[in-house]
Design a protein around this motif. Structure first.
Motif, mmCIF file in Angstrom:
data_model
loop_
_atom_site.group_PDB
_atom_site.id
_atom_site.type_symbol
_atom_site.label_atom_id
_atom_site.label_comp_id
_atom_site.label_asym_id
_atom_site.label_seq_id
_atom_site.Cartn_x
_atom_site.Cartn_y
_atom_site.Cartn_z
ATOM 1 N N GLN A 232 19.858 40.766 -58.640
ATOM 2 C CA GLN A 232 18.445 41.071 -58.853
ATOM 3 C C GLN A 232 18.246 42.495 -59.391
ATOM 4 O O GLN A 232 17.308 43.190 -58.997
ATOM 5 C CB GLN A 232 17.641 40.876 -57.551
ATOM 6 N N LYS B 63 9.254 46.213 -53.200
ATOM 7 C CA LYS B 63 8.163 45.564 -52.462
ATOM 8 C C LYS B 63 7.449 44.506 -53.286
ATOM 9 O O LYS B 63 7.079 43.443 -52.781
ATOM 10 C CB LYS B 63 7.176 46.629 -51.984
ATOM 11 N N ASP B 64 7.229 44.787 -54.555
ATOM 12 C CA ASP B 64 6.451 43.874 -55.397
ATOM 13 C C ASP B 64 7.303 43.146 -56.439
ATOM 14 O O ASP B 64 6.771 42.644 -57.428
ATOM 15 C CB ASP B 64 5.331 44.662 -56.094
ATOM 16 N N GLY C 113 8.966 40.324 -56.109
ATOM 17 C CA GLY C 113 8.881 38.869 -56.058
ATOM 18 C C GLY C 113 10.256 38.239 -56.187
ATOM 19 O O GLY C 113 11.290 38.889 -55.975
ATOM 20 N N ASN C 114 10.271 36.965 -56.579
ATOM 21 C CA ASN C 114 11.551 36.252 -56.674
ATOM 22 C C ASN C 114 12.193 36.361 -58.047
ATOM 23 O O ASN C 114 13.379 36.085 -58.197
ATOM 24 C CB ASN C 114 11.341 34.771 -56.339
ATOM 25 N N ASP C 115 11.416 36.750 -59.049
ATOM 26 C CA ASP C 115 11.938 36.770 -60.413
ATOM 27 C C ASP C 115 12.109 38.168 -60.985
ATOM 28 O O ASP C 115 12.783 38.349 -61.997
ATOM 29 C CB ASP C 115 11.001 35.974 -61.350
ATOM 30 N N GLY C 116 11.495 39.182 -60.356
ATOM 31 C CA GLY C 116 11.569 40.534 -60.887
ATOM 32 C C GLY C 116 12.947 41.152 -60.712
ATOM 33 O O GLY C 116 13.699 40.790 -59.806
ATOM 34 N N GLY D 130 16.603 36.861 -55.994
ATOM 35 C CA GLY D 130 15.992 36.061 -57.047
ATOM 36 C C GLY D 130 16.863 34.961 -57.609
ATOM 37 O O GLY D 130 16.376 33.865 -57.915
ATOM 38 N N GLN E 258 11.068 28.783 -51.845
ATOM 39 C CA GLN E 258 10.051 29.518 -51.090
ATOM 40 C C GLN E 258 9.342 28.604 -50.100
ATOM 41 O O GLN E 258 9.085 28.982 -48.952
ATOM 42 C CB GLN E 258 9.038 30.155 -52.036
ATOM 43 N N ASP F 7 9.316 28.980 -46.069
ATOM 44 C CA ASP F 7 8.024 29.057 -45.379
ATOM 45 C C ASP F 7 7.773 27.832 -44.506
ATOM 46 O O ASP F 7 6.698 27.710 -43.897
ATOM 47 C CB ASP F 7 6.888 29.188 -46.406
ATOM 48 N N ASN G 115 11.925 39.331 -46.825
ATOM 49 C CA ASN G 115 12.108 39.819 -48.188
ATOM 50 C C ASN G 115 12.922 41.115 -48.177
ATOM 51 O O ASN G 115 13.255 41.646 -47.108
ATOM 52 C CB ASN G 115 10.749 40.044 -48.858
#
Length: 558
Positions: free
Chosen positions: A332, A401-402, A404-407, A474, A488, A492, A524
């Motif tokens: 990632q 923090k921001d 996500g799963n693809d960044g 990711g 996800q 969850d 996360n």
């Protein structure tokens, strides 16, 4: 070499030990850079299992110095143990080369060779590590002990010059990806072979130069057989032999078994981690039971123990480099470095590079502060190191923090993390080695280095445990999507997997649940990194507050 010695005011033997340790660290850190990737990509292990093996391996590498220190102090001497340890580690790397050469044709034999190799490296490191550190301290007569912080910082530069070279060369030839990002899983063997050759060079350097340069100011060889120790090497009134009663030895055996049972069955630790933790506590208690210890010696040893406890949290955070941070770099991170896609195992190289760059400036800083009478005592320097590593993880936590799963995380943030952690390391690790050299009674010198390295061992074991709680990155979400599964929603608990879907995830090394630490679910990367912020930040504050008490217990030693 003599010109260097004159300019620095340090014995020529320091540079022999510097060179020996440099090649040994090339061997160790070069192998470390690619080990977990080899386990996952060639031997087909899960990342969680690879992290636990990595932590257990490092932990045992720093448990066996207890044995190596004892054998050196009682039987073989520092020199012989360094040569034996160096040869064993070279053989271990050759066995890893063999494992990485045959895994495609015989996975069972490859696994067995891997375990044998790690075992031999563990014991080789145990013979090598405490004895070379002890010899650095022995180079300086009683009236020059104030130079030890500077000496160990220079020595530490050798450690990290070797680490830099190992983390540069072994990944370049051992962690190879093509233009499409496909890894050549057969290339790992060349990294292990390079590590073996480096260890043979280091052992040869020490063998050739030890009699000429690793000597006392009077020219007597250092680190020879214990039976040939000279009484002038000891402080006036200092006992030359440890005195352990039969009662204390029996108590130590039962304490080891009792602690082991408590840690294993109540604490839930595996057998390797149980051995590391219980051995450290037992040995610490055994040394303090020595009836020849004076009150001053006992107080100083307690300072070593207290500092060693806090060092555990530092290494637990710092040693994520070879496991969780490598997996994040692999899965990632945008590793584009000035147009070059850096191998993930090489990202660790910045730590060694920064140590080489900053070791001398830090050494000069301590010398300048000492000349002004403002140098912080060793435990305070170490509290600064813990605070810095907490800051490094806080910065990286903020930047993931921001995502996500693809960044993808920009590589500059990992570089900044290693820069701050390098400054932390220079405040803590060489200072800790120096502190042991200053505070140890000579008859316990190598053994107390072994105890101090046990704190490293415990830290590495904890690092393995913490590395195993790395949540899915990711690449795992993308792979699950290719399999037709929304990972996800699985995490969850919005959907229930079929048996076929669960098997698909397991076969692709994807976990179907979030990891849990101390009762808290880690959702996360932000929460993952904040675990390290909390652990090291709290440790830094407590050690800082304890500094006045430790200063009194050091009885004049700074």
């Amino acid at each position: 070499m003599s010109e260097i010695a004159v300019k620095t005011g340090h014995p020529k033997g320091l540079w022999v030990l510097f060179g020996t340790e440099m090649w040994e660290r090339f061997n160790f850190y070069g192998m470390r850079a690619i080990l977990t990737l080899f386990l996952v990509n060639s031997l087909m292990m899960k990342e969680e299992d690879a992290s636990l093996i990595y932590g257990g391996f490092l932990g045992l590498c720093y448990l066996t110095p207890m044995l190596g220190g004892f054998i050196a102090d009682r039987f073989f001497g520092n020199r012989n143990c360094i040569l034996l340890g160096g040869l064993m580690m070279a053989v271990g790397q050759l066995l890893l080369f063999g494992s990485a050469s045959i895994f495609g044709t015989n996975i069972g034999l490859a696994n067995n060779l891997m375990w044998l190799a790690l075992g031999i490296i563990i014991f080789g490191n145990g013979f090598f590590k405490p004895n070379i550190s002890s010899m650095v301290g022995s180079l300086y007569p009683k009236q020059e002990k104030s130079k030890l912080d500077t000496a160990f910082t220079i020595f530490y530069m050798g450690i990290n010059l070797g680490a830099f070279l190992g983390q540069l060369i072994c990944p370049i030839i051992g962690d190879v990806k093509d233009a499409g990002g496909i890894r050549d899983i057969h290339a790992f063997k060349w990294g292990f072979l390079a590590a073996s050759i480096a260890m043979l060079i280091g052992t040869a350097v020490f063998y050739v130069l030890k009699n000429k340069y690793v000597v006392t100011p009077e020219g007597r060889p250092l680190g020879g057989l214990p039976s040939k120790n000279d009484a002038s090497d000891f402080e006036e009134g200092e006992s030359q032999k440890a005195v352990f009663s039969q009662k204390s030895l029996i108590i130590a055996v039962f304490a080891f078994l009792g602690l082991g049972a408590l840690i294993h069955f109540v604490g839930g630790q595996n057998l390797i981690y149980t051995l590391i933790y219980s051995s450290g506590l037992t040995l610490a208690g055994l040394i303090i039971s020595d009836t020849s210890l004076t009150k001053v010696e006992r107080d100083r040893i307690f300072v070593i123990y207290i500092v060693a406890f806090f060092v555990i949290f530092f290494w637990a955070a710092f040693e994520q480099a070879g496991s969780s941070l490598t997996f994040i770099a692999d899965n990632q991170t945008d590793r584009n470095f000035f147009g070059w896609n850096m191998p993930p195992s090489m990202v660790q190289i910045f730590n060694g590079l920064f140590v080489v760059a900053f070791a001398v400036p830090f050494s000069m800083l301590w010398d300048y502060l000492r000349s002004k009478g403002r140098e912080p005592i060793s435990p305070m320097k170490q509290s600064f190191g813990l605070a810095l590593i907490a800051i490094s993880y806080f910065i990286i936590a903020h930047n993931v923090k921001d995502l996500g799963n693809d960044g993808l995380l920009a590589i500059k943030w990992l570089i900044l993390l290693y820069l701050i952690q390098t400054c932390a390391e220079l405040c803590l690790s060489p200072i800790g080695l120096s502190l042991v050299g200053k505070l140890s009674p000579k008859r316990f010198s190598s053994l107390l280095y072994g105890v101090f390295f046990l704190s490293n061992a415990s830290g590495y074991a904890l690092a393995g445990t913490l590395g195993s709680i790395l949540p899915s990155t990711g690449d795992k979400f993308n792979k699950a999507k290719e399999l037709g599964i929304n990972l996800q929603d699985v995490l969850d608990k919005k959907i229930t997997l079929t048996a076929e879907q669960a098997k698909l995830l397991a076969d692709n090394q994807i976990s179907d649940h979030n990891p849990v630490f101390a009762g808290f679910e880690i959702h996360n990367l932000f929460e993952f990194f904040m675990v390290f912020v909390a652990l090291t930040g709290l440790a830094a504050v407590i050690l800082f507050l304890l500094t006045p008490v430790l200063k009194k217990m050091m009885h004049g030693v700074r």
